[in-house]
Design an enzyme around this catalytic site. Structure first.
Site, short mmCIF file in Angstrom:
data_model
loop_
_atom_site.label_atom_id
_atom_site.label_comp_id
_atom_site.label_asym_id
_atom_site.label_seq_id
_atom_site.Cartn_x
_atom_site.Cartn_y
_atom_site.Cartn_z
N ASP A 22 -3.61 1.53 -3.25
CA ASP A 22 -3.05 2.77 -3.81
C ASP A 22 -4.14 3.84 -3.79
O ASP A 22 -5.03 3.87 -4.64
CB ASP A 22 -2.55 2.53 -5.23
CG ASP A 22 -1.62 1.32 -5.29
OD1 ASP A 22 -0.65 1.29 -4.52
OD2 ASP A 22 -1.88 0.41 -6.10
N SER B 204 -1.56 -4.16 -3.07
CA SER B 204 -1.15 -2.80 -2.72
C SER B 204 -2.35 -1.87 -2.79
O SER B 204 -2.94 -1.68 -3.86
CB SER B 204 -0.06 -2.31 -3.67
OG SER B 204 0.32 -0.99 -3.34
N SER C 59 0.79 -1.23 0.00
CA SER C 59 0.00 0.00 0.00
C SER C 59 0.83 1.29 0.00
O SER C 59 1.98 1.33 0.43
CB SER C 59 -1.00 0.06 1.16
OG SER C 59 -1.89 -1.03 1.10
#
Length: 352
Positions: free
Chosen positions: A271, A269, A231
């Protein structure tokens, strides 16, 4: 202050940074940290104060962009619906989001009480990254005391690297953290500022790119990060007179900065981009039913978009450059970019 990317002679992009090359080049914006650094806890909280006065009484135009939604942030839904920000923005670790949210509620209630403003509903904005590689995240070590300390410490000249919410984060297999950068945009004879702050915790080592150079492929003496996950929180601030829709268009360009660093926006992740402008504020209790605002001509955003991308790219790299090597609670060590790469560069720098 720790060294940043430009201190090693590496210049990102063609744009001109503001005087600090930080998000706080946007007038009125300050940033504060509280870091928890014990044998088992490597974590903290970072607070972005969007203005010097009460954001609840004079709300800021805001927008969000969730590029990949693997995250536990709070407050994004109301920004998406109403296009406004009414509290500071806090960043922390995944399991501390609720505690930090509660602390921001209490902070805003005290602000309202002091100004004789009744607050019966408020929308704290909290972002997170999972720092469990280095931090015993189950201890949930960030609470009201840390949040209030971060608010009190907020200033224009804040630290970057492994501080606050960036103490335990890992980026491209190296020590990540908090990073920031800014760009000046000249439009119609007037200078405006675009600033970015990131909490970096993403990326695969072999994919790291610095100034178009595939640096990650050269880092053979560290244990690589195998996949792009973990992240990143990206905060954009500007003083451009834009609507929430235009601001959202700016937010959508922030991930371009990640791509330029080598990210592929992996499955694991989260984002997330949160943007706000200090222009076009709304006094909800005083504005008439219909009010006027300045709005930037749409086509001029073409000059703004590259500056957004450059600011995010340099902010990510500053988070790496300013971070120190950190050993976590279970003995895992994540090395700083300075130790494994930047300190080995020749005296002459490169321009990216």
């Amino acid at each position: 202050m720790k060294k940043r990317l430009r201190d090693y002679g590496i210049i990102i992009g063609k744009g001109t940074p503001g005087p600090r090359n930080k998000i706080t080049d946007v007038e009125g914006v300050t940033v504060g940290h509280s870091t928890v650094d014990t044998e088992r806890s490597k974590t903290g909280v970072t607070v972005i104060m969007p203005c010097r006065d009460n954001p609840f009484a004079r709300k800021l135009t805001a927008a969000v962009c969730v590029q990949n939604g693997y995250g536990k942030s709070q407050g994004l839904v109301q920004i998406e619906e109403l296009g406004s920000l009414e509290t500071p923005i806090a960043l922390t670790n995944t399991l501390n989001v609720g505690l930090v949210h509660d602390s921001i509620v209490e902070y805003m209630l005290k602000v309202g009480e002091k100004e004789h403003i009744s607050i019966t509903s408020v929308n704290p904005v909290v972002g997170e990254c999972n720092d469990s590689v280095l931090n015993d995240i189950s201890l949930r070590a960030v609470g009201k005391g840390e949040v209030m300390a971060a608010v009190r410490s907020a200033s224009q000249d804040f630290e970057e690297g492994d501080v606050g919410a960036g103490k335990g984060t890992v980026c491209f297999g190296l020590k990540g953290g908090i990073g920031s950068a800014s760009r000046v945009v000249s439009l119609g004879g007037r200078d405006y500022t675009v600033g970015a702050l990131v909490q970096s915790n993403f990326g695969s080592t072999e994919n790291l790119v610095i100034g178009h150079r595939p640096v990650g492929m050269e880092l053979t003496d560290i244990e690589p990060a195998a996949v792009d996950r973990g992240s990143i929180m990206m905060i954009l601030a500007t003083d451009l007179p834009v609507t929430d829709r235009q601001l959202k268009r700016m937010c959508r360009r922030a991930p371009v900065g990640l791509v330029r660093c080598g990210s592929f926006l992996g499955h694991g992740s989260g984002d997330i981009v949160i943007g706000f402008t200090t222009a076009n504020r709304v006094e909800t209790e005083k504005e008439p039913p219909v009010y006027s605002m300045e709005v930037l001509k749409e086509e001029l955003l073409d000059q703004v978009f590259p500056m957004v991308a450059e600011s995010v790219e340099e902010a990510v790299l500053n988070s790496l450059a300013a971070a120190s090597t950190v050993t976590g609670y279970d003995g895992t060590t994540k090395y700083s970019l300075t130790d494994v790469y930047l300190s080995r560069l020749p005296e002459q720098g490169t321009k990216a």
